[in-house]
Design an enzyme around this catalytic site. Structure first.
Site, PDB file in Angstrom:
ATOM      1  N   GLY A   1       0.822  -1.211   0.000  1.00  0.00           N
ATOM      2  CA  GLY A   1       0.000   0.000   0.000  1.00  0.00           C
ATOM      3  C   GLY A   1       0.853   1.258   0.000  1.00  0.00           C
ATOM      4  O   GLY A   1       0.533   2.252  -0.661  1.00  0.00           O
ATOM      5  N   THR A   2       1.941   1.221   0.724  1.00  0.00           N
ATOM      6  CA  THR A   2       2.812   2.399   0.817  1.00  0.00           C
ATOM      7  C   THR A   2       3.365   2.770  -0.551  1.00  0.00           C
ATOM      8  O   THR A   2       3.368   3.948  -0.941  1.00  0.00           O
ATOM      9  CB  THR A   2       3.975   2.107   1.803  1.00  0.00           C
ATOM     10  OG1 THR A   2       3.408   1.744   3.070  1.00  0.00           O
ATOM     11  CG2 THR A   2       4.870   3.310   1.979  1.00  0.00           C
TER      12      THR A   2
ATOM     13  N   ASN B   1      -7.384   3.813   9.584  1.00  0.00           N
ATOM     14  CA  ASN B   1      -6.878   2.557  10.135  1.00  0.00           C
ATOM     15  C   ASN B   1      -7.022   2.475  11.651  1.00  0.00           C
ATOM     16  O   ASN B   1      -7.173   1.400  12.203  1.00  0.00           O
ATOM     17  CB  ASN B   1      -5.405   2.351   9.740  1.00  0.00           C
ATOM     18  CG  ASN B   1      -4.570   3.591   9.905  1.00  0.00           C
ATOM     19  OD1 ASN B   1      -4.880   4.643   9.352  1.00  0.00           O
ATOM     20  ND2 ASN B   1      -3.517   3.493  10.685  1.00  0.00           N
TER      21      ASN B   1
ATOM     22  N   GLN C   1      -7.617   0.231   4.095  1.00  0.00           N
ATOM     23  CA  GLN C   1      -8.457  -0.364   5.145  1.00  0.00           C
ATOM     24  C   GLN C   1      -9.887  -0.618   4.686  1.00  0.00           C
ATOM     25  O   GLN C   1     -10.612  -1.381   5.321  1.00  0.00           O
ATOM     26  CB  GLN C   1      -8.487   0.543   6.387  1.00  0.00           C
ATOM     27  CG  GLN C   1      -7.159   0.632   7.116  1.00  0.00           C
ATOM     28  CD  GLN C   1      -6.725  -0.686   7.751  1.00  0.00           C
ATOM     29  OE1 GLN C   1      -7.518  -1.610   7.935  1.00  0.00           O
ATOM     30  NE2 GLN C   1      -5.455  -0.780   8.084  1.00  0.00           N
TER      31      GLN C   1
ATOM     32  N   SER D   1      -3.904  -2.877  -0.330  1.00  0.00           N
ATOM     33  CA  SER D   1      -2.784  -3.706   0.121  1.00  0.00           C
ATOM     34  C   SER D   1      -3.263  -5.125   0.403  1.00  0.00           C
ATOM     35  O   SER D   1      -4.265  -5.315   1.108  1.00  0.00           O
ATOM     36  CB  SER D   1      -2.206  -3.085   1.398  1.00  0.00           C
ATOM     37  OG  SER D   1      -1.216  -3.921   1.929  1.00  0.00           O
ATOM     38  N   GLY D   2      -2.532  -6.113  -0.134  1.00  0.00           N
ATOM     39  CA  GLY D   2      -2.953  -7.512  -0.005  1.00  0.00           C
ATOM     40  C   GLY D   2      -3.128  -7.978   1.427  1.00  0.00           C
ATOM     41  O   GLY D   2      -4.123  -8.617   1.757  1.00  0.00           O
ATOM     42  N   HIS D   3      -2.173  -7.595   2.296  1.00  0.00           N
ATOM     43  CA  HIS D   3      -2.179  -8.219   3.629  1.00  0.00           C
ATOM     44  C   HIS D   3      -3.282  -7.710   4.534  1.00  0.00           C
ATOM     45  O   HIS D   3      -3.454  -8.204   5.645  1.00  0.00           O
ATOM     46  CB  HIS D   3      -0.794  -8.120   4.292  1.00  0.00           C
ATOM     47  CG  HIS D   3      -0.402  -6.777   4.797  1.00  0.00           C
ATOM     48  ND1 HIS D   3      -0.357  -6.488   6.133  1.00  0.00           N
ATOM     49  CD2 HIS D   3      -0.014  -5.647   4.170  1.00  0.00           C
ATOM     50  CE1 HIS D   3       0.064  -5.239   6.297  1.00  0.00           C
ATOM     51  NE2 HIS D   3       0.279  -4.709   5.111  1.00  0.00           N
TER      52      HIS D   3
ATOM     53  N   THR E   1      10.356  -7.704 -11.818  1.00  0.00           N
ATOM     54  CA  THR E   1       9.642  -8.973 -12.023  1.00  0.00           C
ATOM     55  C   THR E   1       8.538  -9.113 -10.980  1.00  0.00           C
ATOM     56  O   THR E   1       8.750  -8.855  -9.797  1.00  0.00           O
ATOM     57  CB  THR E   1      10.642 -10.158 -11.934  1.00  0.00           C
ATOM     58  OG1 THR E   1      11.627  -9.949 -12.949  1.00  0.00           O
ATOM     59  CG2 THR E   1       9.945 -11.485 -12.145  1.00  0.00           C
TER      60      THR E   1
ATOM     61  N   CYS F   1       5.147   4.424  22.376  1.00  0.00           N
ATOM     62  CA  CYS F   1       6.279   5.101  22.982  1.00  0.00           C
ATOM     63  C   CYS F   1       7.310   5.385  21.896  1.00  0.00           C
ATOM     64  O   CYS F   1       8.141   4.549  21.588  1.00  0.00           O
ATOM     65  CB  CYS F   1       6.874   4.206  24.057  1.00  0.00           C
ATOM     66  SG  CYS F   1       8.198   4.994  24.942  1.00  0.00           S
TER      67      CYS F   1
HETATM   68  N1  PLP Z   1      -2.604   2.996   4.395  1.00  0.00           N
HETATM   69  C1  PLP Z   1      -3.327   2.583   5.432  1.00  0.00           C
HETATM   70  C2  PLP Z   1      -4.621   3.248   5.748  1.00  0.00           C
HETATM   71  C3  PLP Z   1      -2.875   1.516   6.215  1.00  0.00           C
HETATM   72  O1  PLP Z   1      -3.603   1.109   7.263  1.00  0.00           O
HETATM   73  C4  PLP Z   1      -1.648   0.905   5.882  1.00  0.00           C
HETATM   74  C5  PLP Z   1      -1.104  -0.177   6.729  1.00  0.00           C
HETATM   75  O2  PLP Z   1      -1.367  -0.242   7.917  1.00  0.00           O
HETATM   76  C6  PLP Z   1      -0.943   1.377   4.770  1.00  0.00           C
HETATM   77  C7  PLP Z   1      -1.451   2.419   4.047  1.00  0.00           C
HETATM   78  C8  PLP Z   1       0.361   0.753   4.362  1.00  0.00           C
HETATM   79  O3  PLP Z   1       0.154  -0.463   3.703  1.00  0.00           O
HETATM   80  P1  PLP Z   1       1.372  -1.469   3.510  1.00  0.00           P
HETATM   81  O4  PLP Z   1       1.632  -2.085   4.830  1.00  0.00           O
HETATM   82  O5  PLP Z   1       0.878  -2.474   2.509  1.00  0.00           O
HETATM   83  O6  PLP Z   1       2.500  -0.681   2.984  1.00  0.00           O
END
Ligand code: PLP
Length: 393
Positions: free
Chosen positions: A75-76, A157, A185, A205-207, A243, A331
């Site tokens: 996602g990032t 999130n 999310q 994001s897949g995970h 790839t 923290c």
């Molecule tokens: N954006 C949101 C709203 C998220 O909650 C997250 C991950 O927690 C991300 C982006 C980042 O996704 P990734 O872990 O696949 O880079």
């Protein structure tokens, strides 16, 4: 208990379990079917076809065209690609509109743009109300001729609060401004139909939806100007070099197919479990406050502050019972600063510090909720016994 023995997993906004069906679909691509999708031979070509099938599955979930789907690493990366592309394709525009509650993937990127690009940018971070919602008039007023892109998350999130993306896109479109949404999310939890919501870019994001870690998607609407972020080979139709992460892409395709069924369950079974948990905790534990709008919220997320106790201490005690969740206070660099999301909502210090995010999934069940309801009051009471703030409140 969830599948992983001895763990009650209520941290699904952090990451999700890979669905068994997803894992099964992926397995052959680690062993017999190891071809490179770009190869000219039939052995690689058959893998290429399966990657295209996964692209169609992702597009199906979003009601988009497969040609609009670019596979990324997470996602990032998708967030960075969208924002940096919009700035490069409109080099005369240096203003970005976003919110104070974005994930660091967007927030930190926007705050680093000047040093990253060597150009000065103006970033408007829109405030949110105490329930985490946004003021649409203020959003409209923030847009100007020099605005290159809006980047606003579909759902938060930490609190699960859902932003009115459909209305916001319309406002941006009327002003001719590109729109990116971080839907990491939201996808897989609530229905998303991109034929009705004309965003230019969307990240997922897949995970977060029962596919593996290390794979994501950037949706880019047809005819939206685009330049790649990862430059290299001709993969992803020349829009993302490198790839492909074949097995994970195939897993993500399968997860998107499963998501249709999961979304129904998220909004019925999971919502009912979340509500039972939330109402039970608020009833049984004094000075427990809900963070985020009561209804405009993801069906799986509940962020509750237990006043006058420390979130990290609560998590440690929960962990002893195998209960996994998250805290809004971390923290960082020696200071106990509550999360930027809770601060933006103006949650009082004494409450922000004791915030716990429970995020459920289709793999949770009622016994787990009952177990958590049974254990939490004792955990909070014990910690409050030791808290001078609770005694002197
Ligand atoms: N954006 C949101 C709203 C998220 O909650 C997250 C991950 O927690 C991300 C982006 C980042 O996704 P990734 O872990 O696949 O880079």
């Amino acid at each position: 208990m969830s599948a992983a023995a001895n763990v009650i997993y209520m941290d699904n906004n952090a990451t999700t379990r890979v669905a068994p069906e997803v894992l099964e679909t992926m397995m052959p691509y680690f062993s017999d079917l190891y071809g490179n999708p770009s190869s000219m031979h039939v052995f690689g070509g058959q893998v290429g076809k399966v990657v295209e099938n996964a692209r169609a599955q992702v597009a199906g979930l979003l009601n988009a065209d497969p040609s609009e789907i670019i596979f990324t690493s997470c996602g990032t990366e998708s967030d960075s690609t969208a924002i940096l592309s919009a700035l490069q394709t409109q080099s005369d525009k240096r203003h970005i509109v976003t919110t104070r509650v974005e994930h660091p993937a967007v927030k930190n990127l926007c705050e680093s743009l000047d040093s990253l690009t060597g150009h000065k940018h103006r970033v408007t971070q829109l405030p949110v109300a105490s329930d985490g919602t946004i003021d649409l008039q203020r959003f409209e007023d923030s847009l100007g001729v020099e605005t290159a892109i809006v980047s606003v998350m579909w759902a938060n999130n930490e609190t699960g609060v859902i932003f009115p993306i459909e209305e916001m896109v319309q406002i941006a479109k009327d002003r001719g401004v590109l729109f990116h949404t971080d839907a990491v999310q939201a996808v897989g939890k609530i229905p998303i139909d991109l034929s009705k919501v004309p965003v230019d870019f969307l990240s997922l994001s897949g995970h977060k939806l029962h596919a593996p870690k290390g794979v994501g998607v950037l949706y880019v609407r047809k005819r939206t100007p685009f330049v790649p972020f990862v430059i290299g080979g001709h993969q992803e139709h020349g829009r993302r070099g490198g790839t492909e992460n074949v097995s994970s892409i195939i897993g993500l395709g399968k997860a998107c197919e499963l998501a249709a069924d999961h979304i129904t369950k998220e909004n019925t079974t999971v919502r009912a479990l979340r509500d039972k948990l939330e109402e039970g905790l608020m009833e049984r534990i004094p000075s427990a406050l809900l963070n985020g709008h009561k209804t405009m919220r993801l069906p799986n997320t509940s962020n509750i502050s237990f006043e006058y106790v420390e979130g990290e201490a609560i998590l440690l005690h929960m962990d002893r019972f195998g209960i996994c969740a998250s805290s809004g206070s971390a923290c960082t660099s020696g200071s106990l600063e509550p999360s930027h999301v809770l601060r933006a909502m103006g949650v009082p210090f004494t409450a922000a510090h004791g915030s716990i995010r429970f995020s459920l999934s289709v793999y949770n069940n009622e016994d787990e909720v009952d177990f958590v309801l049974d254990k939490m009051p004792g955990i909070i009471a014990n910690l409050r016994e030791m808290s001078p703030f609770w005694k002197n409140r």
